[in-house]
Design a protein around this motif. Structure first.
Motif, PDB file in Angstrom:
ATOM      1  N   GLU A 286      -3.329  -4.842   3.870  1.00 50.91           N
ATOM      2  CA  GLU A 286      -3.939  -4.618   5.171  1.00 50.91           C
ATOM      3  C   GLU A 286      -3.872  -5.914   5.970  1.00 50.91           C
ATOM      4  O   GLU A 286      -4.371  -6.951   5.524  1.00 50.91           O
ATOM      5  CB  GLU A 286      -5.390  -4.160   5.020  1.00 50.91           C
ATOM      6  CG  GLU A 286      -5.545  -2.843   4.266  1.00 50.91           C
ATOM      7  CD  GLU A 286      -7.002  -2.441   4.085  1.00 50.91           C
ATOM      8  OE1 GLU A 286      -7.887  -3.175   4.582  1.00 50.91           O
ATOM      9  OE2 GLU A 286      -7.254  -1.406   3.433  1.00 50.91           O
ATOM     10  N   PHE A 287      -3.254  -5.858   7.153  1.00 49.71           N
ATOM     11  CA  PHE A 287      -3.080  -7.036   7.998  1.00 49.71           C
ATOM     12  C   PHE A 287      -3.752  -6.815   9.348  1.00 49.71           C
ATOM     13  O   PHE A 287      -3.559  -5.779   9.982  1.00 49.71           O
ATOM     14  CB  PHE A 287      -1.598  -7.350   8.195  1.00 49.71           C
ATOM     15  CG  PHE A 287      -0.853  -7.621   6.920  1.00 49.71           C
ATOM     16  CD1 PHE A 287      -1.021  -8.823   6.252  1.00 49.71           C
ATOM     17  CD2 PHE A 287       0.006  -6.676   6.381  1.00 49.71           C
ATOM     18  CE1 PHE A 287      -0.346  -9.078   5.070  1.00 49.71           C
ATOM     19  CE2 PHE A 287       0.693  -6.913   5.210  1.00 49.71           C
ATOM     20  CZ  PHE A 287       0.516  -8.133   4.544  1.00 49.71           C
ATOM     21  N   ASP A 288      -4.526  -7.802   9.752  1.00 44.73           N
ATOM     22  CA  ASP A 288      -5.209  -7.763  11.041  1.00 44.73           C
ATOM     23  C   ASP A 288      -5.021  -9.122  11.699  1.00 44.73           C
ATOM     24  O   ASP A 288      -5.665 -10.108  11.315  1.00 44.73           O
ATOM     25  CB  ASP A 288      -6.690  -7.444  10.839  1.00 44.73           C
ATOM     26  CG  ASP A 288      -7.448  -7.269  12.156  1.00 44.73           C
ATOM     27  OD1 ASP A 288      -6.879  -7.588  13.212  1.00 44.73           O
ATOM     28  OD2 ASP A 288      -8.610  -6.806  12.130  1.00 44.73           O
ATOM     29  N   VAL A 289      -4.121  -9.193  12.681  1.00 39.17           N
ATOM     30  CA  VAL A 289      -3.807 -10.442  13.362  1.00 39.17           C
ATOM     31  C   VAL A 289      -4.065 -10.249  14.856  1.00 39.17           C
ATOM     32  O   VAL A 289      -3.469  -9.377  15.489  1.00 39.17           O
ATOM     33  CB  VAL A 289      -2.347 -10.868  13.125  1.00 39.17           C
ATOM     34  CG1 VAL A 289      -2.080 -12.210  13.812  1.00 39.17           C
ATOM     35  CG2 VAL A 289      -2.055 -10.976  11.633  1.00 39.17           C
ATOM     36  N   SER A 290      -4.932 -11.060  15.423  1.00 35.70           N
ATOM     37  CA  SER A 290      -5.270 -10.927  16.842  1.00 35.70           C
ATOM     38  C   SER A 290      -4.241 -11.613  17.727  1.00 35.70           C
ATOM     39  O   SER A 290      -3.685 -11.011  18.631  1.00 35.70           O
ATOM     40  CB  SER A 290      -6.670 -11.489  17.105  1.00 35.70           C
ATOM     41  OG  SER A 290      -7.653 -10.758  16.377  1.00 35.70           O
ATOM     42  N   VAL A 291      -4.013 -12.909  17.501  1.00 33.60           N
ATOM     43  CA  VAL A 291      -3.087 -13.688  18.316  1.00 33.60           C
ATOM     44  C   VAL A 291      -2.143 -14.448  17.394  1.00 33.60           C
ATOM     45  O   VAL A 291      -2.595 -15.167  16.495  1.00 33.60           O
ATOM     46  CB  VAL A 291      -3.838 -14.679  19.219  1.00 33.60           C
ATOM     47  CG1 VAL A 291      -2.846 -15.482  20.055  1.00 33.60           C
ATOM     48  CG2 VAL A 291      -4.831 -13.950  20.112  1.00 33.60           C
ATOM     49  N   GLY A 292      -0.818 -14.274  17.606  1.00 31.69           N
ATOM     50  CA  GLY A 292       0.123 -15.016  16.780  1.00 31.69           C
ATOM     51  C   GLY A 292       1.277 -14.165  16.337  1.00 31.69           C
ATOM     52  O   GLY A 292       1.888 -13.437  17.145  1.00 31.69           O
ATOM     53  N   SER A 293       1.575 -14.201  15.049  1.00 35.53           N
ATOM     54  CA  SER A 293       2.732 -13.473  14.524  1.00 35.53           C
ATOM     55  C   SER A 293       2.480 -12.963  13.121  1.00 35.53           C
ATOM     56  O   SER A 293       1.726 -13.570  12.349  1.00 35.53           O
ATOM     57  CB  SER A 293       3.978 -14.361  14.547  1.00 35.53           C
ATOM     58  OG  SER A 293       3.805 -15.484  13.695  1.00 35.53           O
TER      59      SER A 293
ATOM     60  N   LYS B  36      -3.601  -2.521 -12.348  1.00 35.68           N
ATOM     61  CA  LYS B  36      -4.458  -1.585 -11.624  1.00 35.68           C
ATOM     62  C   LYS B  36      -4.225  -1.719 -10.130  1.00 35.68           C
ATOM     63  O   LYS B  36      -3.554  -2.646  -9.660  1.00 35.68           O
ATOM     64  CB  LYS B  36      -5.924  -1.864 -11.948  1.00 35.68           C
ATOM     65  CG  LYS B  36      -6.415  -3.228 -11.492  1.00 35.68           C
ATOM     66  CD  LYS B  36      -7.891  -3.416 -11.801  1.00 35.68           C
ATOM     67  CE  LYS B  36      -8.394  -4.763 -11.278  1.00 35.68           C
ATOM     68  NZ  LYS B  36      -9.822  -4.949 -11.567  1.00 35.68           N
ATOM     69  N   SER B  37      -4.777  -0.774  -9.380  1.00 38.59           N
ATOM     70  CA  SER B  37      -4.630  -0.811  -7.928  1.00 38.59           C
ATOM     71  C   SER B  37      -5.372  -2.001  -7.352  1.00 38.59           C
ATOM     72  O   SER B  37      -6.404  -2.429  -7.871  1.00 38.59           O
ATOM     73  CB  SER B  37      -5.167   0.484  -7.316  1.00 38.59           C
ATOM     74  OG  SER B  37      -4.389   1.591  -7.727  1.00 38.59           O
ATOM     75  N   CYS B  38      -4.828  -2.523  -6.255  1.00 41.61           N
ATOM     76  CA  CYS B  38      -5.425  -3.709  -5.640  1.00 41.61           C
ATOM     77  C   CYS B  38      -5.290  -3.615  -4.125  1.00 41.61           C
ATOM     78  O   CYS B  38      -4.233  -3.256  -3.604  1.00 41.61           O
ATOM     79  CB  CYS B  38      -4.738  -4.968  -6.157  1.00 41.61           C
ATOM     80  SG  CYS B  38      -5.365  -6.513  -5.428  1.00 41.61           S
ATOM     81  N   ARG B  39      -6.364  -3.941  -3.431  1.00 42.92           N
ATOM     82  CA  ARG B  39      -6.360  -4.020  -1.969  1.00 42.92           C
ATOM     83  C   ARG B  39      -6.261  -5.484  -1.575  1.00 42.92           C
ATOM     84  O   ARG B  39      -7.072  -6.302  -2.006  1.00 42.92           O
ATOM     85  CB  ARG B  39      -7.641  -3.404  -1.410  1.00 42.92           C
ATOM     86  CG  ARG B  39      -7.874  -3.672   0.083  1.00 42.92           C
ATOM     87  CD  ARG B  39      -9.170  -3.029   0.540  1.00 42.92           C
ATOM     88  NE  ARG B  39      -9.498  -3.398   1.908  1.00 42.92           N
ATOM     89  CZ  ARG B  39     -10.371  -4.363   2.235  1.00 42.92           C
ATOM     90  NH1 ARG B  39     -11.002  -5.050   1.273  1.00 42.92           N
ATOM     91  NH2 ARG B  39     -10.608  -4.646   3.500  1.00 42.92           N
ATOM     92  N   ILE B  40      -5.270  -5.807  -0.751  1.00 43.39           N
ATOM     93  CA  ILE B  40      -5.062  -7.182  -0.315  1.00 43.39           C
ATOM     94  C   ILE B  40      -5.206  -7.212   1.198  1.00 43.39           C
ATOM     95  O   ILE B  40      -4.332  -6.717   1.929  1.00 43.39           O
ATOM     96  CB  ILE B  40      -3.676  -7.692  -0.746  1.00 43.39           C
ATOM     97  CG1 ILE B  40      -3.545  -7.598  -2.273  1.00 43.39           C
ATOM     98  CG2 ILE B  40      -3.459  -9.128  -0.282  1.00 43.39           C
ATOM     99  CD1 ILE B  40      -2.142  -7.691  -2.777  1.00 43.39           C
ATOM    100  N   ALA B  41      -6.312  -7.741   1.680  1.00 40.57           N
ATOM    101  CA  ALA B  41      -6.634  -7.725   3.109  1.00 40.57           C
ATOM    102  C   ALA B  41      -6.501  -9.126   3.683  1.00 40.57           C
ATOM    103  O   ALA B  41      -7.082 -10.075   3.161  1.00 40.57           O
ATOM    104  CB  ALA B  41      -8.049  -7.189   3.327  1.00 40.57           C
TER     105      ALA B  41
END
Length: 297
Positions: A286-293, A220-225
């Motif tokens: 879904e990727f949310d990175v403030s400081v780094g790489s 099934k569909s999956c959201r990976i945050a």
């Protein structure tokens, strides 16, 4: 004089043995009927924990090696509304200060330095709602072939290895898999086998390593945050013939590296070559990175 010397050596040796002595604790829930869900709340202030399927007939079997006999865990269970509620709480009664806790995490790489070890055994015949709280140390989880409806993992300065080593996916449909780490590293392999609607990785300071070698078992569909305040995210994406999309939210203080096979759709959204909007097993990263790489392969 020789007798006194021998006595002195014997006393010193005895004291050192007492300091290093460990106590072994076993906790088992013998009940096998009268419930359709096992809710486990496991909390440990320090240690290395291994969680996974064991060849047991009981719903829970916990084996612990404790280095300090004066800090004993509290274990209890009850059945309420067809739910077997199991609680193991291992608190630090010595009030170890935060500085010492952080130094134990930063400067220790050996399992023995975390004082305690836990083996948490689960059985494939039961369905679980899992809630883990690890303060300092390391947690190794392999939930392969287990029926898990929910799984939440929270740590202060503990690393988490979440590896589905078996080929079979979760027989139960999982609602949420969540890993929340204040400072540490999360390693996740074959997380698609969790059969979850959403998987959430939330790290304040540290690293997240994700590996999706083959999502063929995803039904099934999956959201990976994945959210990281300061640190690094490294992801091995599924093969490009599978259907998935990638959404990125980052700042100027985050270095981003993307593979050439991703197709850009605008607004920092990318899709695989096999992407189909209405695919039943669509993966959304879904990727949310403030400081780094952020590095995607």
């Amino acid at each position: 004089m020789l007798n006194k010397l021998c006595l002195f050596v014997f006393i010193v040796f005895g004291l050192s043995q007492q300091v290093d002595a460990q106590i072994i604790k076993e906790f088992t829930v013998e009940k096998k009927h009268g419930f359709n869900l096992v809710q486990l709340d496991f909390s440990s202030y320090k240690g290395v924990s291994d969680i996974g399927k064991r060849y047991i007939t009981s719903p829970i079997h916990i084996h612990g090696h404790l280095s300090k006999v004066n800090i004993l865990p509290d274990f209890q269970y009850s059945i309420d509304n067809n739910v077997l509620k199991v609680v193991l709480n291992h608190q630090n009664v010595e009030n170890e200060n935060l500085g010492k806790s952080l130094s134990s995490k930063i400067f220790s790489n050996k399992q023995a330095n975390f004082d305690h070890t836990w083996d948490v055994g689960l059985c494939e015949k039961f369905t679980y709602d899992l809630n883990f709280n690890f303060e300092i140390g390391k947690a190794n989880l392999d939930l392969s072939e287990l029926n898990v409806k929910k799984c939440k993992i929270k740590t202060v300065t503990a690393d988490v290895d979440l590896n589905y080593k078996g080929h079979e996916h979760n027989p139960s449909e999982m609602d949420t898999m969540m890993v929340k780490v204040n400072m540490g590293t999360v390693n996740a392999v074959n997380i698609g086998h969790a059969n979850a609607s959403q998987v959430i990785f939330d790290v304040n300071y540290g690293k997240v390593n994700l590996n999706f070698p083959d999502p063929v078992s995803i039904k099934k569909s999956c959201r990976i945050a994945t959210t990281v305040g300061a640190g690094a995210v490294y992801v091995v994406l599924p093969p490009t013939q599978y259907s998935y999309r990638v959404k990125i939210k980052s700042t100027a203080m985050c270095r981003t590296s993307l593979p050439g096979h991703l197709v850009e759709k605008g607004n920092k959204t990318y899709v695989s070559k096999g992407y189909r909007e209405n695919a039943e097993n669509l993966l959304t990263f879904e990727f949310d990175v403030s400081v780094g790489s952020l590095v995607l392969k």
